[in-house]
Scaffold this motif. Structure first.
Motif, PDB file in Angstrom:
ATOM      1  N   ARG A 213       0.836  -1.210   0.000  1.00  0.00           N
ATOM      2  CA  ARG A 213       0.000   0.000   0.000  1.00  0.00           C
ATOM      3  C   ARG A 213       0.868   1.257   0.000  1.00  0.00           C
ATOM      4  NH1 ARG A 213      -4.206   1.769   4.858  1.00  0.00           N
ATOM      5  NH2 ARG A 213      -4.575   3.897   4.110  1.00  0.00           N
ATOM      6  N   LEU A 214       1.914   1.250   0.828  1.00  0.00           N
ATOM      7  CA  LEU A 214       2.807   2.406   0.892  1.00  0.00           C
ATOM      8  C   LEU A 214       3.570   2.589  -0.420  1.00  0.00           C
ATOM      9  CD1 LEU A 214       4.128   1.724   4.495  1.00  0.00           C
ATOM     10  CD2 LEU A 214       2.849   3.777   3.814  1.00  0.00           C
ATOM     11  N   ALA A 215       4.060   1.487  -0.974  1.00  0.00           N
ATOM     12  CA  ALA A 215       4.839   1.567  -2.210  1.00  0.00           C
ATOM     13  C   ALA A 215       4.002   2.048  -3.383  1.00  0.00           C
ATOM     14  CB  ALA A 215       5.454   0.203  -2.526  1.00  0.00           C
ATOM     15  N   ASP A 216       2.731   1.722  -3.382  1.00  0.00           N
ATOM     16  CA  ASP A 216       1.835   2.148  -4.462  1.00  0.00           C
ATOM     17  C   ASP A 216       1.332   3.576  -4.271  1.00  0.00           C
ATOM     18  OD1 ASP A 216       2.132  -0.308  -5.631  1.00  0.00           O
ATOM     19  OD2 ASP A 216       0.227  -1.118  -4.915  1.00  0.00           O
ATOM     20  N   GLY A 217       1.652   4.194  -3.156  1.00  0.00           N
ATOM     21  CA  GLY A 217       1.200   5.542  -2.861  1.00  0.00           C
ATOM     22  C   GLY A 217       2.205   6.597  -3.289  1.00  0.00           C
ATOM     23  N   PRO A 218       2.010   7.832  -2.835  1.00  0.00           N
ATOM     24  CA  PRO A 218       2.885   8.950  -3.220  1.00  0.00           C
ATOM     25  C   PRO A 218       4.213   8.902  -2.473  1.00  0.00           C
ATOM     26  CG  PRO A 218       1.191   9.718  -1.722  1.00  0.00           C
ATOM     27  CD  PRO A 218       0.889   8.277  -1.983  1.00  0.00           C
ATOM     28  N   ALA A 219       5.224   8.310  -3.098  1.00  0.00           N
ATOM     29  CA  ALA A 219       6.505   8.058  -2.429  1.00  0.00           C
ATOM     30  C   ALA A 219       7.161   9.344  -1.944  1.00  0.00           C
ATOM     31  CB  ALA A 219       7.445   7.306  -3.365  1.00  0.00           C
ATOM     32  N   LEU A 220       7.066  10.403  -2.736  1.00  0.00           N
ATOM     33  CA  LEU A 220       7.701  11.665  -2.331  1.00  0.00           C
ATOM     34  C   LEU A 220       7.031  12.230  -1.085  1.00  0.00           C
ATOM     35  CD1 LEU A 220       9.888  13.715  -3.054  1.00  0.00           C
ATOM     36  CD2 LEU A 220       8.221  14.882  -4.508  1.00  0.00           C
ATOM     37  N   ALA A 245       5.945  24.701   6.157  1.00  0.00           N
ATOM     38  CA  ALA A 245       5.585  25.610   5.071  1.00  0.00           C
ATOM     39  C   ALA A 245       6.542  25.472   3.887  1.00  0.00           C
ATOM     40  CB  ALA A 245       5.569  27.049   5.582  1.00  0.00           C
ATOM     41  N   SER A 246       7.834  25.403   4.178  1.00  0.00           N
ATOM     42  CA  SER A 246       8.832  25.267   3.114  1.00  0.00           C
ATOM     43  C   SER A 246       8.664  23.942   2.371  1.00  0.00           C
ATOM     44  CB  SER A 246      10.245  25.357   3.693  1.00  0.00           C
ATOM     45  OG  SER A 246      10.452  26.591   4.347  1.00  0.00           O
ATOM     46  N   THR A 247       8.428  22.872   3.134  1.00  0.00           N
ATOM     47  CA  THR A 247       8.259  21.556   2.520  1.00  0.00           C
ATOM     48  C   THR A 247       7.026  21.525   1.631  1.00  0.00           C
ATOM     49  OG1 THR A 247       9.356  20.491   4.398  1.00  0.00           O
ATOM     50  CG2 THR A 247       8.004  19.095   2.987  1.00  0.00           C
ATOM     51  N   GLN A 248       5.922  22.055   2.122  1.00  0.00           N
ATOM     52  CA  GLN A 248       4.701  22.038   1.321  1.00  0.00           C
ATOM     53  C   GLN A 248       4.847  22.883   0.070  1.00  0.00           C
ATOM     54  OE1 GLN A 248       3.362  19.565   2.229  1.00  0.00           O
ATOM     55  NE2 GLN A 248       1.535  19.873   3.496  1.00  0.00           N
ATOM     56  N   ALA A 249       5.542  24.001   0.165  1.00  0.00           N
ATOM     57  CA  ALA A 249       5.749  24.833  -1.023  1.00  0.00           C
ATOM     58  C   ALA A 249       6.513  24.066  -2.098  1.00  0.00           C
ATOM     59  CB  ALA A 249       6.494  26.113  -0.637  1.00  0.00           C
ATOM     60  N   LEU A 250       7.525  23.304  -1.673  1.00  0.00           N
ATOM     61  CA  LEU A 250       8.284  22.500  -2.627  1.00  0.00           C
ATOM     62  C   LEU A 250       7.415  21.402  -3.232  1.00  0.00           C
ATOM     63  CD1 LEU A 250      11.665  22.153  -0.693  1.00  0.00           C
ATOM     64  CD2 LEU A 250      11.284  23.436  -2.806  1.00  0.00           C
ATOM     65  N   LEU A 251       6.634  20.701  -2.394  1.00  0.00           N
ATOM     66  CA  LEU A 251       5.809  19.610  -2.890  1.00  0.00           C
ATOM     67  C   LEU A 251       4.675  20.105  -3.782  1.00  0.00           C
ATOM     68  CD1 LEU A 251       5.571  17.261   0.232  1.00  0.00           C
ATOM     69  CD2 LEU A 251       6.967  16.981  -1.812  1.00  0.00           C
ATOM     70  N   LYS A 267     -11.684  11.918 -12.600  1.00  0.00           N
ATOM     71  CA  LYS A 267     -12.360  10.842 -11.875  1.00  0.00           C
ATOM     72  C   LYS A 267     -11.668   9.482 -12.082  1.00  0.00           C
ATOM     73  CE  LYS A 267     -16.949  12.983 -11.727  1.00  0.00           C
ATOM     74  NZ  LYS A 267     -16.429  14.341 -11.975  1.00  0.00           N
ATOM     75  N   ARG A 268     -10.372   9.475 -11.800  1.00  0.00           N
ATOM     76  CA  ARG A 268      -9.577   8.248 -11.877  1.00  0.00           C
ATOM     77  C   ARG A 268      -8.603   8.219 -10.709  1.00  0.00           C
ATOM     78  NH1 ARG A 268      -4.534   9.760 -13.337  1.00  0.00           N
ATOM     79  NH2 ARG A 268      -4.303  11.684 -14.593  1.00  0.00           N
ATOM     80  N   ARG A 269      -7.937   7.080 -10.520  1.00  0.00           N
ATOM     81  CA  ARG A 269      -6.936   6.972  -9.470  1.00  0.00           C
ATOM     82  C   ARG A 269      -5.646   7.668  -9.901  1.00  0.00           C
ATOM     83  NH1 ARG A 269      -7.687   3.074  -5.593  1.00  0.00           N
ATOM     84  NH2 ARG A 269      -5.431   2.831  -5.373  1.00  0.00           N
ATOM     85  N   PRO A 270      -4.958   8.326  -8.964  1.00  0.00           N
ATOM     86  CA  PRO A 270      -3.683   8.970  -9.324  1.00  0.00           C
ATOM     87  C   PRO A 270      -2.636   7.943  -9.719  1.00  0.00           C
ATOM     88  CG  PRO A 270      -4.514   9.784  -7.218  1.00  0.00           C
ATOM     89  CD  PRO A 270      -5.334   8.595  -7.565  1.00  0.00           C
ATOM     90  N   ARG A 271      -1.798   8.321 -10.659  1.00  0.00           N
ATOM     91  CA  ARG A 271      -0.643   7.514 -11.041  1.00  0.00           C
ATOM     92  C   ARG A 271       0.595   8.206 -10.480  1.00  0.00           C
ATOM     93  NH1 ARG A 271      -4.012   7.132 -15.731  1.00  0.00           N
ATOM     94  NH2 ARG A 271      -3.053   9.010 -16.631  1.00  0.00           N
ATOM     95  N   TRP A 272       0.949   7.803  -9.239  1.00  0.00           N
ATOM     96  CA  TRP A 272       2.042   8.474  -8.533  1.00  0.00           C
ATOM     97  C   TRP A 272       3.380   8.155  -9.179  1.00  0.00           C
ATOM     98  CZ3 TRP A 272      -0.329  11.808  -5.706  1.00  0.00           C
ATOM     99  CH2 TRP A 272      -1.515  11.476  -5.024  1.00  0.00           C
ATOM    100  N   GLN A 273       4.218   9.179  -9.314  1.00  0.00           N
ATOM    101  CA  GLN A 273       5.531   9.011  -9.932  1.00  0.00           C
ATOM    102  C   GLN A 273       6.671   9.190  -8.932  1.00  0.00           C
ATOM    103  OE1 GLN A 273       5.833  11.248 -13.740  1.00  0.00           O
ATOM    104  NE2 GLN A 273       3.687  11.751 -13.388  1.00  0.00           N
ATOM    105  N   GLY A 274       6.367   9.713  -7.753  1.00  0.00           N
ATOM    106  CA  GLY A 274       7.428   9.915  -6.764  1.00  0.00           C
ATOM    107  C   GLY A 274       8.357  11.048  -7.105  1.00  0.00           C
ATOM    108  N   ARG A 275       7.830  12.056  -7.836  1.00  0.00           N
ATOM    109  CA  ARG A 275       8.658  13.219  -8.132  1.00  0.00           C
ATOM    110  C   ARG A 275       7.777  14.460  -8.341  1.00  0.00           C
ATOM    111  NH1 ARG A 275       9.103  10.443 -13.267  1.00  0.00           N
ATOM    112  NH2 ARG A 275       8.231  11.721 -14.934  1.00  0.00           N
TER     113      ARG A 275
END
Length: 275
Positions: A213-220, A245-251, A267-275
């Motif tokens: 579950r974690l690996a299939d999620g947003p790795a970044l 605040a700084s971290t969220q601005a970058l993300l 209306k689909r599932r996200p395709r997380w890329q980790g970047r």
């Protein structure tokens, strides 16, 4: 951990651990069941080096740490480590203890979540390895024993006096580290030492499902959440808020953040890329 490498090549074979990879999930198994997976000098060094390598490669998105056989890990091998340390001088002992601490630091600083799958004994260094993980998934046979004072050493070995109060509170940590009495699964769940208590014999499979579950999620997002949890343990609120605040601005400039919006509107599932 920087992804840049020098002359060192990727390790093809880990002699003191069993390492399996499955599409972003790395399973590391302590594989000395005849010794209850007691740790050796080589096992400590391999854990340290493997975690550093995985952190540089950025291919792992979640890691499961498990033990083969009847228990998770019984700690340092009595003959190969405890007996051997009696013949080491102070400088050599400091090198050894620093190495064990480097393993814990590598677990905490790895840019991916670490899930400990615990059954049976998690004693001494084994209990600290489980403690260092981000999640502890355990079945009813799990038993955590921080035995350092019972062999005449400080209960604060390998960062235990830093990590345990932050997981279970100072009162429970004082009792557990000073007395060295086993913490059975039911109590461990009650005081927060266990993240999830499973049915008998299901810790490994449940840990694997959580890692998937974690690996299939947003790795970044996972990596930055773990980094903030570590960094903000000892920060005042004002500094923590500024770091957030700084971290969220970058993300908010990341591909994953834009992908969430695209997936939501389509209306689909996200395709997380980790970047």
């Amino acid at each position: 951990m920087s992804p840049f490498t020098g002359s060192a090549s990727r390790t093809d074979e880990w002699r003191h651990l069993r390492v399996e990879r499955d599409d972003g999930v790395v399973t590391v198994t302590l594989d000395r069941p005849e010794k209850l997976n007691a740790l050796t000098f080589g096992a400590y060094a391999d854990l340290r080096d493997l975690l550093a390598e995985l952190s540089r490669e950025r291919s792992a998105r979640a890691l499961v740490l498990a033990g083969e056989g009847r228990g998770f890990c019984s700690g340092g091998d009595v003959e190969e480590i405890i007996g051997a340390t009696l013949d080491l001088d102070t400088a050599e002992l400091l090198d050894f203890n620093r190495m064990t601490g480097q393993v814990v630091r590598a677990v905490r600083e790895a840019p991916f979540p670490v899930v400990a799958a615990v059954h049976g004994a998690a004693a001494g260094a084994g209990a600290v390895l489980a403690l260092a993980a981000d999640f502890r998934v355990a079945d009813p046979s799990a038993r955590f024993s921080y035995l350092f004072t019972r062999v005449g050493l400080s209960g604060g070995d390998m960062g235990a006096a830093y990590l345990l109060p932050r997981v279970v509170g100072l009162g429970h940590a004082t009792r557990i580290l000073m007395l060295g009495s086993p913490v059975e699964a039911a109590e461990a769940e009650r005081i927060g030492l266990i993240s999830r208590l499973t049915a008998p014999g299901e810790a490994d499979s449940a840990a694997g499902l959580l890692a998937r579950r974690l690996a299939d999620g947003p790795a970044l997002a996972h990596a930055q959440t773990k980094a903030l949890l570590n960094a903000e343990l000892d920060m005042p609120l004002s500094a923590a808020l500024e770091l957030d605040a700084s971290t969220q601005a970058l993300l908010m400039n990341s591909a994953d953040y834009a992908e969430f919006h695209a997936a939501f509107t389509q209306k689909r599932r996200p395709r997380w890329q980790g970047r």
